[in-house]
Structure formats: C-alpha cells, structure tokens
Enzyme design. Structure first.
Site, PDB file in Angstrom:
ATOM      1  N   HIS A  75     -24.858  34.132  63.644  1.00  0.00           N
ATOM      2  CA  HIS A  75     -25.916  34.883  62.964  1.00  0.00           C
ATOM      3  C   HIS A  75     -25.398  36.294  62.711  1.00  0.00           C
ATOM      4  O   HIS A  75     -24.581  36.817  63.476  1.00  0.00           O
ATOM      5  CB  HIS A  75     -27.152  34.906  63.874  1.00  0.00           C
ATOM      6  CG  HIS A  75     -28.390  35.453  63.245  1.00  0.00           C
ATOM      7  ND1 HIS A  75     -28.592  36.805  63.045  1.00  0.00           N
ATOM      8  CD2 HIS A  75     -29.521  34.844  62.811  1.00  0.00           C
ATOM      9  CE1 HIS A  75     -29.783  36.999  62.501  1.00  0.00           C
ATOM     10  NE2 HIS A  75     -30.366  35.820  62.337  1.00  0.00           N
TER      11      HIS A  75
ATOM     12  N   ASP B  71     -25.286  34.449  72.612  1.00  0.00           N
ATOM     13  CA  ASP B  71     -26.515  34.622  71.833  1.00  0.00           C
ATOM     14  C   ASP B  71     -27.385  33.396  72.060  1.00  0.00           C
ATOM     15  O   ASP B  71     -27.125  32.322  71.521  1.00  0.00           O
ATOM     16  CB  ASP B  71     -26.172  34.790  70.352  1.00  0.00           C
ATOM     17  CG  ASP B  71     -27.412  34.899  69.467  1.00  0.00           C
ATOM     18  OD1 ASP B  71     -28.541  34.830  69.996  1.00  0.00           O
ATOM     19  OD2 ASP B  71     -27.244  35.042  68.241  1.00  0.00           O
TER      20      ASP B  71
ATOM     21  N   GLN C 118     -31.563  30.818  69.853  1.00  0.00           N
ATOM     22  CA  GLN C 118     -31.993  29.470  69.478  1.00  0.00           C
ATOM     23  C   GLN C 118     -31.885  28.487  70.639  1.00  0.00           C
ATOM     24  O   GLN C 118     -32.214  27.309  70.477  1.00  0.00           O
ATOM     25  CB  GLN C 118     -31.157  28.966  68.300  1.00  0.00           C
ATOM     26  CG  GLN C 118     -31.302  29.783  67.035  1.00  0.00           C
ATOM     27  CD  GLN C 118     -32.695  29.707  66.434  1.00  0.00           C
ATOM     28  OE1 GLN C 118     -33.460  28.795  66.695  1.00  0.00           O
ATOM     29  NE2 GLN C 118     -33.031  30.697  65.609  1.00  0.00           N
TER      30      GLN C 118
ATOM     31  N   LYS D 123     -39.064  33.718  69.060  1.00  0.00           N
ATOM     32  CA  LYS D 123     -38.604  32.348  68.809  1.00  0.00           C
ATOM     33  C   LYS D 123     -38.970  31.403  69.947  1.00  0.00           C
ATOM     34  O   LYS D 123     -38.827  30.188  69.816  1.00  0.00           O
ATOM     35  CB  LYS D 123     -37.090  32.337  68.588  1.00  0.00           C
ATOM     36  CG  LYS D 123     -36.644  33.119  67.349  1.00  0.00           C
ATOM     37  CD  LYS D 123     -35.156  33.057  67.161  1.00  0.00           C
ATOM     38  CE  LYS D 123     -34.680  33.997  66.062  1.00  0.00           C
ATOM     39  NZ  LYS D 123     -35.178  33.647  64.721  1.00  0.00           N
TER      40      LYS D 123
ATOM     41  N   CYS E  78     -29.353  34.080  57.353  1.00  0.00           N
ATOM     42  CA  CYS E  78     -28.624  35.139  58.073  1.00  0.00           C
ATOM     43  C   CYS E  78     -27.283  34.651  58.599  1.00  0.00           C
ATOM     44  O   CYS E  78     -26.799  35.114  59.640  1.00  0.00           O
ATOM     45  CB  CYS E  78     -29.470  35.714  59.211  1.00  0.00           C
ATOM     46  SG  CYS E  78     -30.947  36.585  58.655  1.00  0.00           S
TER      47      CYS E  78
END
Length: 440
Positions: free
Chosen positions: A150, A227, A230, A253, A393
């Site tokens: 991302h 990261d 998600q 999220k 993104c």
C-alpha cells in the site's frame, strides 16, 4: 443457475495451524446472518435496493457496541484524558487506558505500554520512519519493501531514503500475487536496516508468510515492520509469536471508528526513539530551553487524542475477540472459496487476480473485459452493491500486473453468500449493458 442461498454451518474440526493462524480445515461457526443485526447501516437501502456492502477493505462497517461506546463517551463523560481530577475527568482516562489494554490483548502484546494510539496505520508507519528511521538509517543503507505494498508502506520510506541517501529494494511477486521468497533471501545478503511488508495485501488478498519472513530478516540483522491493516480484522494476530519489531494497523478496518489505529513496537525500541510530534501530553517537564519526555507510550501521543475513537477501537477489539478470530478467518476462507468458484462458473470471462483461496484473505479483485472498473462500480451501485474501483492505493502493484485499475470486492464478518449472489446478478447486468460475452 444453482446459487446457494444459505450459508452451511458445520462444526469446527481440529487441524494443524496454518500460516494465517487458523486451522487449515476449520469450518466457521460464525453466523453472518445473526451478526448483521449488530450493524445498523446494513438495514439501509441504496437506490431502493438493500445495501450489499463489499468494500470492507476500504473501511468496515461499525457494530452497535462501537457506536454506543463513542456515543456514551460524548453524552456521559466527555472530558480530556490524563488531566482532570474530577469524576468525569477520571472516567475518560480510565476508559482510554482500558481501550489500550483491550487492543494489546487482541494482538497478543505482552505489555499495553507498547501500544501507541495513532490515527491509522499510515500515521503509525510515518512515526516509525521519522522517529526510528531518521536516527538509524544513513547513506547507503538498504530498506527492503515489496511490490505489493500500500502507498502508506511505500511513500514514507521513499521520503526517508531520499533524505538519507539510502537505497530501496523490492521483493517481487509472482503472476498470481505471491512474494518471491527466493529473491527475498538474496536481498537479505546486503544486510538491510529494516524490512517492511504487508501481512495481507489490500489489493490481492495475499496472506504473506510473515513469521518466516521475520525470522529470515532477523537472521540477516534487520528490523521488521509489518503492515497489519488488512490482517488484524481478518486473521488471528499475535505480535509476540510473530517476533516482529513494529506492527501497525487501522481501527476503521477492524469495525472501529475512523481516526483510530495503533503502533505496537518492542519496548526497548520505543524507549530509544525520539518523539514524533511535540507539544502537550508527551512531556514530563518543560522549561524555556529544554524539555524532558514522558514515558512510553505517551511520549508519542502529543496533544489531545481522539479519545472517543480510542474507546471505540477498544470496543471493536472486544467484539471481534468475542466472535473468535479463528472463526472470522474460517468464515472468510469459506466465503472466498464460494465466491471464486461461483464467479468462475457463472462468468468464465471475468478476469480474476490473486492467489488461491487458501492463501487469500477476504479480498477479490476483478475486471470485466473491456469495461473500466469505474463503470463496473457505477452499475453495481444501481443494485445497491458497493465495491471499490481504481488502483486501491497500490499503483506500483497495478503497474507490475499491467493493469490501469481493478474493481475489488472485499468481505467482513457480516458478509453473506447472498451478498455474493447479488454481485453475480449485478455483474451480469454489466455484461449485458456493455455487450460483453460472459463465456469464452
């Protein structure tokens, strides 16, 4: 057309744990139909049709417990944290720090003081790049990223590399969207300072082997930032078991409020890092010519925080914990399998991207041949179906796949097979309107 209308519920089975933390053959005990009652927005209509929300990777919907937690704060004990010694000044401080403990438990953090509240994963990555990066990365040092990142896990490192004259290297992907670990091992031979990669791709849904990658990076002497934007909402995450150095994620999220998120980092790293933002709250003492910093995590939380968002994030963590993240993962695996099978069968010419269902989170990017994804999304909206359209993104990833854009359907705990069936109905109308053949 034989499209299922009920989600088959099967008892959980015992099997060895897979990379994503769920049992490889576990069936979901999660009932999305029952959970939908917790999400008031799902009772709304769009263009006279029931909302079919398939854009949870962009932002998730919020359950009543999160909405109520935010509402109760503003209605009953709105005051600043860590300041007032009166009753409604103490309540928000207690709730704010309780939320920190709830988030720490949710991600397996051994110490709640290792959790820094941020506005989102983007801010958390910038915090690390500015604070740790500018102290530890110098000219000629190497930062290793991946082709699927991302922009939030790419641009901050670009800025750092430009400022420090450091080098960026990238782990390539295969055509089906999986990382080339053989190339990663070669890149580690240059002894990078830090390796930063996504746990789950926001565009392809690829679940990366983060534990193995972290082990390899540490053996090469590199620190690791993961990261988890998600991942935290969809797979079981235990930062201690992963042995990461930094782990970031966004609250919005994972069923939490917008403007909420967190950085988890090892205590010794946080204590060695200088402040990211300066002002109130992050200080112990201030004099005209010098200041002393507060303890962690408050050293990195300058100014009045979004108290309501943090409290809501804690409520979201408790809500997901009560469901059980193994069941969340099993539900999404079943849903991805159902969706891929259905799309292959009913719309064989639909272009699908990403890895197989067992290596994928609840994300399915696609294109209708010859139709721009924006047009696809606009027509689906007439059916009340919300999907993302664009580069998500991840412009470098789309360049790697030679794609200008994609449409993307993404799932959460409230997503049902009926939602997927409606997606097929909507896509058939896209095919009809644009005169595209649905079979090859």
């Amino acid at each position: 057309m034989a499209i299922e209308t009920e989600t088959t519920q099967r008892p959980a089975t015992s099997a060895p744990a897979s990379e994503d933390g769920a049992n490889a053959t576990q069936a979901s005990r999660l009932d999305p139909h029952a959970l939908r009652a917790d999400f008031p927005i799902l009772a709304t209509t769009v263009h006279g049709k029931p909302l079919v929300y398939l854009d949870s990777a962009a932002t998730s919907q919020k359950p009543n417990v999160v909405i109520d937690a935010v509402d109760t704060f503003y209605r009953e004990y709105n005051a600043n944290v860590h300041r007032g010694i009166y009753e409604i000044g103490e309540r928000p401080t207690q709730a704010y720090e309780r939320a920190r403990a709830q988030v720490a438990r949710f991600i397996g953090a051994p110490d709640a003081h290792e959790v820094v509240f941020t506005r989102n994963a983007t801010e958390a990555i910038n915090l690390v790049a500015y604070s740790w990066g500018r102290r530890n990365v110098g000219r000629g040092d190497v930062i290793v990223l991946t082709e699927m990142e991302h922009h939030a896990n790419l641009v901050p490192w670009q800025l750092l590399a430009q400022e420090k004259d450091a080098d960026l290297e990238f782990i390539p992907i295969t055509d089906d969207g999986q990382l080339r670990l053989d190339v990663f091992e070669v890149l580690l031979r240059v002894h990078p300072k830090i390796v930063a990669f996504t746990h789950v791709s926001n565009t392809l849904g690829t679940i990366n082997p983060v534990a193995e990658m972290t082990r390899l990076a540490h053996e090469a002497g590199a620190l690791v930032l993961i990261d988890g934007a998600q991942a935290v909402p969809h797979v079981p995450v235990d930062v201690k078991a992963l042995d990461a150095d930094f782990y970031v994620f966004s609250g919005h999220k994972m069923l939490g409020p917008t403007g909420s998120g967190a950085l988890w980092a090892r205590r010794e790293l946080l204590e060695s890092m200088p402040p990211f933002l300066a002002g109130g709250e992050m200080i112990r003492e201030v004099h005209l010519r010098r200041s002393d910093w507060n303890d962690i995590p408050w050293k990195f939380e300058a100014g009045t925080p979004d108290i309501a968002a943090a409290i809501g994030l804690g409520a979201a963590a408790e809500y997901l914990s009560a469901i059980g993240m193994d069941d969340v993962r099993a539900h999404e695996r079943e849903l991805v399998t159902y969706t891929l099978d259905l799309l292959h069968r009913e719309l064989p010419t639909l272009e699908l991207y990403g890895p197989p269902a067992d290596r994928r989170g609840g994300v399915i990017p696609f294109n209708v041949p010859g139709v721009h994804p924006h047009d696809v999304a606009q027509i689906l909206d007439r059916f009340g179906i919300a999907v993302r359209a664009g580069h998500n993104c991840t412009m470098p990833l789309h360049e790697r796949l030679d794609l200008a854009a994609t449409a993307r359907a993404s799932f959460n705990v409230y997503t049902t097979r009926e939602d997927i069936n409606m997606l097929v109905v909507g896509l058939r109308d896209v095919y009809r309107l644009f005169g595209v053949e649905s079979v090859s």
